[in-house]
Scaffold this motif. Structure first.
Motif, PDB file in Angstrom:
ATOM      1  N   ALA A  43      32.860-107.113  24.519  1.00 20.48           N
ATOM      2  CA  ALA A  43      33.303-106.609  23.219  1.00 20.48           C
ATOM      3  C   ALA A  43      33.916-105.210  23.312  1.00 20.48           C
ATOM      4  CB  ALA A  43      32.133-106.585  22.242  1.00 20.48           C
ATOM      5  N   VAL A  44      33.903-104.616  24.519  1.00 23.40           N
ATOM      6  CA  VAL A  44      34.438-103.260  24.704  1.00 23.40           C
ATOM      7  C   VAL A  44      35.864-103.361  25.221  1.00 23.40           C
ATOM      8  CG1 VAL A  44      34.171-101.083  25.931  1.00 23.40           C
ATOM      9  CG2 VAL A  44      32.149-102.317  25.134  1.00 23.40           C
TER      10      VAL A  44
ATOM     11  N   ALA B 272      23.371 -97.759  29.688  1.00 23.00           N
ATOM     12  CA  ALA B 272      24.407 -98.703  30.098  1.00 23.00           C
ATOM     13  C   ALA B 272      23.960 -99.430  31.368  1.00 23.00           C
ATOM     14  CB  ALA B 272      25.712 -97.960  30.356  1.00 23.00           C
ATOM     15  N   ASP B 273      24.284-100.717  31.426  1.00 20.69           N
ATOM     16  CA  ASP B 273      24.026-101.510  32.618  1.00 20.69           C
ATOM     17  C   ASP B 273      25.170-102.504  32.780  1.00 20.69           C
ATOM     18  OD1 ASP B 273      23.503-103.515  30.755  1.00 20.69           O
ATOM     19  OD2 ASP B 273      21.342-103.361  30.962  1.00 20.69           O
ATOM     20  N   THR B 274      25.046-103.424  33.695  1.00 22.09           N
ATOM     21  CA  THR B 274      26.141-104.363  33.950  1.00 22.09           C
ATOM     22  C   THR B 274      26.343-105.376  32.825  1.00 22.09           C
ATOM     23  OG1 THR B 274      24.651-105.783  35.208  1.00 22.09           O
ATOM     24  CG2 THR B 274      25.964-104.176  36.450  1.00 22.09           C
TER      25      THR B 274
ATOM     26  N   ARG C 138      31.509-101.469  33.486  1.00 27.25           N
ATOM     27  CA  ARG C 138      32.256-102.425  32.668  1.00 27.25           C
ATOM     28  C   ARG C 138      32.992-103.422  33.562  1.00 27.25           C
ATOM     29  NH1 ARG C 138      37.648-101.706  30.098  1.00 27.25           N
ATOM     30  NH2 ARG C 138      37.806-103.415  28.627  1.00 27.25           N
ATOM     31  N   ALA C 139      33.619-102.925  34.625  1.00 26.89           N
ATOM     32  CA  ALA C 139      34.338-103.819  35.536  1.00 26.89           C
ATOM     33  C   ALA C 139      33.375-104.780  36.235  1.00 26.89           C
ATOM     34  CB  ALA C 139      35.097-102.997  36.570  1.00 26.89           C
ATOM     35  N   THR C 140      32.195-104.289  36.600  1.00 27.94           N
ATOM     36  CA  THR C 140      31.192-105.137  37.241  1.00 27.94           C
ATOM     37  C   THR C 140      30.661-106.180  36.258  1.00 27.94           C
ATOM     38  OG1 THR C 140      30.520-103.279  38.617  1.00 27.94           O
ATOM     39  CG2 THR C 140      28.994-105.113  38.467  1.00 27.94           C
ATOM     40  N   GLY C 141      30.433-105.759  35.019  1.00 25.83           N
ATOM     41  CA  GLY C 141      29.899-106.665  34.008  1.00 25.83           C
ATOM     42  C   GLY C 141      30.898-107.706  33.537  1.00 25.83           C
ATOM     43  N   MET C 142      32.185-107.372  33.617  1.00 28.07           N
ATOM     44  CA  MET C 142      33.214-108.312  33.169  1.00 28.07           C
ATOM     45  C   MET C 142      33.492-109.381  34.229  1.00 28.07           C
ATOM     46  SD  MET C 142      34.159-107.447  30.118  1.00 28.07           S
ATOM     47  CE  MET C 142      35.792-108.065  29.842  1.00 28.07           C
ATOM     48  N   GLY C 143      33.012-109.114  35.443  1.00 26.41           N
ATOM     49  CA  GLY C 143      33.125-110.136  36.479  1.00 26.41           C
ATOM     50  C   GLY C 143      34.279-109.878  37.326  1.00 26.41           C
TER      51      GLY C 143
END
Length: 125
Positions: free
Chosen positions: A77-78, A57-59, A120-125
């Motif tokens: 998509a998650v 998993a990553d950003t 997930r929060a970091t990747g969603m922006g």
């Protein structure tokens, strides 16, 4: 997951087992010995397949390898990340996707859910 070096070593071991199994047919040996060789080859194949299973998993998202296929799932998509507990099994971590599908994350402990949520929060922006 295993390092590329470990993965190559497992694959080389499988190739050696397959070659030895094929060579065993050129010699006059009994059926029981061939059955033992077949079981060794199958167990080696199982070792290679299960050794590939893992999650990265990553950003940007989650890469899930179930041993045969590798899928990349972007965080967009998650829908949810959960630890699913069972009376008979160890807890497993699942991601629930926006299309209604569910993916189990191999090699991820229930204690990693908070870290996945942070990614997930970091990747969603």
């Amino acid at each position: 997951m295993f390092s590329p070096r470990q993965r190559r070593a497992r694959q080389a071991f499988l190739v050696v087992m397959l070659v030895l199994f094929a060579v065993s047919f050129t010699f006059d040996i009994d059926g029981a010995t061939r059955v033992v060789w077949a079981l060794l080859v199958l167990s080696s194949l199982g070792m290679v397949v299960t050794g590939r299973a893992g999650t990265v998993a990553d950003t940007d998202g989650v890469e899930v390898c179930d041993g045969l296929r590798t899928r990349r799932v972007p965080w967009a998509a998650v829908e949810d990340v959960r630890a699913v507990r069972s009376q008979w099994e160890d807890p497993k971590v699942e991601i629930h996707l926006t299309d209604g599908a569910t993916r189990t994350l191999p090699s991820v402990g229930a204690d990693a859910v908070s870290q996945l949520e942070q990614l997930r929060a970091t990747g969603m922006g």
